[in-house]
Design a protein around this motif. Sequence first.
Motif, short mmCIF file in Angstrom:
data_model
loop_
_atom_site.label_atom_id
_atom_site.label_comp_id
_atom_site.label_asym_id
_atom_site.label_seq_id
_atom_site.Cartn_x
_atom_site.Cartn_y
_atom_site.Cartn_z
N UNK A 195 -1.74 33.43 19.77
CA UNK A 195 -0.74 34.28 19.60
C UNK A 195 0.59 33.05 19.59
N UNK A 196 0.72 32.41 20.68
CA UNK A 196 1.78 31.48 20.68
C UNK A 196 1.89 30.35 19.52
N UNK A 197 0.48 29.81 19.19
CA UNK A 197 0.36 29.13 18.26
C UNK A 197 0.90 29.68 16.79
N UNK A 198 0.51 30.86 16.71
CA UNK A 198 0.96 31.53 15.25
C UNK A 198 2.42 31.46 15.40
N UNK A 199 3.02 32.02 16.48
CA UNK A 199 4.37 32.33 16.39
C UNK A 199 5.20 30.89 16.21
N UNK A 200 4.60 30.00 17.01
CA UNK A 200 5.72 28.66 16.99
C UNK A 200 5.23 28.01 15.58
N UNK A 201 4.09 27.87 14.82
CA UNK A 201 4.14 27.64 13.82
C UNK A 201 4.58 28.12 12.62
N UNK A 202 4.88 29.43 12.62
CA UNK A 202 5.77 30.33 11.45
C UNK A 202 7.11 29.71 11.78
N UNK A 203 7.70 29.82 13.04
CA UNK A 203 9.26 29.51 13.27
C UNK A 203 9.39 28.01 12.73
N UNK A 216 10.73 23.42 -10.27
CA UNK A 216 10.31 22.28 -10.47
C UNK A 216 10.15 21.36 -9.24
N UNK A 217 10.56 21.74 -8.21
CA UNK A 217 10.76 20.81 -6.98
C UNK A 217 9.58 21.66 -5.84
N UNK A 218 9.04 22.89 -6.21
CA UNK A 218 8.07 23.46 -5.49
C UNK A 218 8.40 24.03 -4.21
N UNK A 219 9.83 23.85 -3.67
CA UNK A 219 10.14 24.44 -2.37
C UNK A 219 10.31 26.01 -2.38
N UNK A 220 10.58 26.74 -3.36
CA UNK A 220 10.70 28.16 -3.27
C UNK A 220 9.12 28.68 -3.19
N UNK A 221 8.16 28.00 -3.70
CA UNK A 221 6.89 28.44 -3.43
C UNK A 221 6.47 28.48 -2.11
N UNK A 222 6.75 27.18 -1.55
CA UNK A 222 6.40 27.16 -0.10
C UNK A 222 7.15 27.99 0.85
N UNK A 223 8.35 28.48 0.62
CA UNK A 223 9.04 29.26 1.24
C UNK A 223 8.59 30.75 1.28
N UNK A 224 8.23 31.42 0.31
CA UNK A 224 7.11 32.39 0.11
C UNK A 224 5.84 32.36 1.15
N UNK A 225 5.57 31.45 1.27
CA UNK A 225 4.24 31.24 1.80
C UNK A 225 4.31 31.14 3.38
N UNK A 226 5.32 30.32 3.62
CA UNK A 226 5.52 30.21 5.19
C UNK A 226 6.31 31.34 5.60
N UNK A 227 7.07 31.99 4.94
CA UNK A 227 7.90 32.94 5.56
C UNK A 227 6.97 34.26 5.73
N UNK A 228 5.95 34.48 4.98
CA UNK A 228 4.76 35.41 5.24
C UNK A 228 4.38 35.30 6.71
N UNK A 229 4.29 34.03 7.22
CA UNK A 229 3.56 33.70 8.47
C UNK A 229 4.34 34.43 9.69
N UNK A 230 5.55 34.70 9.34
CA UNK A 230 6.45 35.59 10.57
C UNK A 230 6.26 36.86 10.56
#
Length: 391
Positions: free
Chosen positions: A324-332, A353-367
């Motif tokens: 649980x701590x790993x998942x929390x820390x990694x998401x944040x 073009x720069x692909x960062x918006x794609x990354x944002x949706x993916x990591x934001x899900x993990x919160x």
Amino acid sequence: MSTDVPVLPLIESDELQAIRGSIREIADRFGPHYMRECYERDEPPNAMWEALSEGGFVGINVPEQWDGGGLGMLGLITVAEELAANGSTLLLLVVSSAINGSILAKHGTTEQKETWLRGVATGTKRLAFAITEPDAGTNSHNLRTTIKPNGNGKYVINGQKTFISGVEQSDAILVVTRAVLDDGNLGLPSLALVDTDAPGLKRDKIPMPYLGPDHQWTLFLDDVEVDEDRLIGGFNGGLGPIFDGLNPERIIGAALAIGGGRLALEKASAYARERTVWKTPIGAHQGIAHPLAKAKIDLDLAWLMTQKAAVLNDAGAKAGEASNMAKYAAAEAAIEAVERAIQTHGGNGITLEYGLSDLWWGVRLTRTAPVSAEMILNFVAEHSLGLPKSY
């Protein structure tokens, strides 16, 4: 439980380093835009899955006895993190390899392992996992999908599931149900493997903003029949197997988030070295450099906890707190890394073009998933600090 003391190596083994190199080669073979191209064609990333399967990577966590790599979750998170760091996040590694692979390895019968676990290990069988319901997300005790014997040697499932990943790519779905007991009351969970083309199973795709090839689905189960050999842990016996799948889910989710954060930082650092304003690379300004440096520190700390959770899980030790701590820390850490990368790029950070918006949706899900940040804080407050239960 193993009597050996779990050991977390601070220097990655030559074997894991070689695995990272192989994963990078596979990712480079498909290129940085492969996942987007799959999305645009509305096709799953089958070619990459097959390449990873041929290399023995999708079942690297499965015991060697069942055609896996025998490297446990420590091996699988290495694969997952390196893939994500190279722009290729595969949700089937979460549901098929981590969750189903772990549950089958610990709780499957010999026949179930022969039929399903070998396929999971080699990538020739893909399994989804269905626990969430419209009225039972975090509060999984409120599950209402039911299973009961029909008197003819089979079991009948009725209910609804939502936000289920990778169904379109899978051969079967491990569905979490509640047993209907003889007195009509609901008993403990039961796990049932349901073929994706089973009569009575329907699915609706959930529209999502993330531009990736893995879809989310709502499932409707109307008198779906399964044989007894499809029950993992037996009728009314799925509680233990569920928990043995949830820690691996959190651990690999953390690894994928960290990989995404690594990729964002690599993009941001390269941009900050090259982008010049007022005759100076913007990376020379502490207002740019310090937030990126902090993001790097936080990602490395989260990776250390993720490795700890994997080692504890592989040793059969108590891994709930660390997972649980790993998942929390990694998401944040990953969310902050992507945010800082977007800010570093300025207006370019918002473009496709720069692909960062794609990354944002993916990591934001993990919160939010597979368990919310708030519920992890509840867990730590109650179980680690001994505070009164708040919910």
